[in-house]
Write a protein that holds these residues in place. Structure first.
Motif, PDB file in Angstrom:
ATOM      1  N   GLY A  27       0.841  -1.220  -0.101  1.00 19.90           N
ATOM      2  CA  GLY A  27       0.066   0.190  -0.025  1.00 19.90           C
ATOM      3  C   GLY A  27       0.795   1.289   0.035  1.00 19.90           C
ATOM      4  O   GLY A  27       0.426   2.286   0.300  1.00 19.90           O
ATOM      5  N   GLY A  28       2.067   1.170  -0.176  1.00 19.41           N
ATOM      6  CA  GLY A  28       3.021   2.271  -0.239  1.00 19.41           C
ATOM      7  C   GLY A  28       2.596   3.152  -1.527  1.00 19.41           C
ATOM      8  O   GLY A  28       2.063   2.619  -2.358  1.00 19.41           O
ATOM      9  N   ASN A  29       2.690   4.420  -1.305  1.00 17.11           N
ATOM     10  CA  ASN A  29       2.196   5.465  -2.343  1.00 17.11           C
ATOM     11  C   ASN A  29       0.716   5.271  -2.525  1.00 17.11           C
ATOM     12  O   ASN A  29       0.186   5.921  -3.577  1.00 17.11           O
ATOM     13  CB  ASN A  29       2.778   5.107  -3.643  1.00 17.11           C
ATOM     14  N   ALA A  30      -0.007   4.813  -1.735  1.00 14.02           N
ATOM     15  CA  ALA A  30      -1.636   4.839  -1.773  1.00 14.02           C
ATOM     16  C   ALA A  30      -2.126   6.323  -1.523  1.00 14.02           C
ATOM     17  O   ALA A  30      -1.551   6.878  -0.573  1.00 14.02           O
ATOM     18  CB  ALA A  30      -2.267   3.916  -0.753  1.00 14.02           C
ATOM     19  N   PRO A  31      -2.820   6.695  -2.109  1.00 11.11           N
ATOM     20  CA  PRO A  31      -3.289   8.182  -2.046  1.00 11.11           C
ATOM     21  C   PRO A  31      -3.950   8.295  -0.753  1.00 11.11           C
ATOM     22  O   PRO A  31      -4.824   7.385  -0.220  1.00 11.11           O
ATOM     23  CB  PRO A  31      -4.214   8.558  -3.234  1.00 11.11           C
ATOM     24  N   ILE A  32      -3.740   9.562  -0.226  1.00  6.36           N
ATOM     25  CA  ILE A  32      -4.713   9.912   1.054  1.00  6.36           C
ATOM     26  C   ILE A  32      -5.812  10.640   0.602  1.00  6.36           C
ATOM     27  O   ILE A  32      -5.983  11.560   0.068  1.00  6.36           O
ATOM     28  CB  ILE A  32      -3.838  10.624   2.149  1.00  6.36           C
TER      29      ILE A  32
END
Length: 171
Positions: A27-32
């Motif tokens: 889930g790295g770089n998953a948008p907030i």
């Protein structure tokens, strides 16, 4: 010598590819995701801890609130860091609570008078989750872009091991 160099470059390339793949898979770089909610933040019942992060009392407070969460179905653990520690020996002040409509005996009760709040949703593994400062910065930027003024309180709502929501009441 040339074969060792090629082998080393090949192994390093494979490690980088596996590392990037693992980071993205977790889930790295998953948008907030940020949205404006036109309701008051939920009331909270809980305990305030003052001390160092390494103190056993902090763990006991989290355990007590986890057990309260089990007694009150549908509630989630919330934290409000009023003073964040810079290191392991620095003093911190943190409120740990659960969402509740009415007060619970022996627990502090906090209600919020704000009419709306920003909600940031983060979906990723705890190992690659964005830092609290990154989330706060995104919330501040969103508020600035939409001419909103934040109260300065940030409530972390722990949904699961891989999902955290940050509530930022608007003045």
């Amino acid at each position: 010598m040339k074969k060792k160099l090629i082998l080393t470059i090949g192994v390093l390339s494979i490690l980088v590819i596996v590392g990037v793949w693992s980071f993205r898979k977790l889930g790295g770089n998953a948008p907030i995701e940020i949205q404006l909610i036109a309701n008051k933040p939920e009331n909270l019942a809980g305990l305030t801890y003052r001390g160092t992060p390494a103190n056993e009392e902090l763990g006991e407070i989290f355990n007590k609130m986890e057990s309260q969460k089990g007694v009150h179905p549908g509630s989630h653990l919330h934290t409000i860091y009023e003073v964040e520690p810079a290191g392991k020996l620095d003093t911190m002040i943190v409120f740990v609570g659960i969402n509740q409509i009415l007060p619970i005996d022996d627990l502090e009760f906090r209600s919020f008078e704000n009419d709306s709040y920003l909600l940031a949703k983060i979906h990723s593994n705890k190992w690659v989750m964005p830092s609290p400062e990154t989330v706060k910065e995104k919330l501040k930027n969103y508020a600035k872009e939409n001419n909103l003024k934040l109260s300065g309180v940030y409530i972390d709502k722990i949904i699961s091991k891989n999902e955290i929501q940050v509530i930022a009441p608007i003045k």
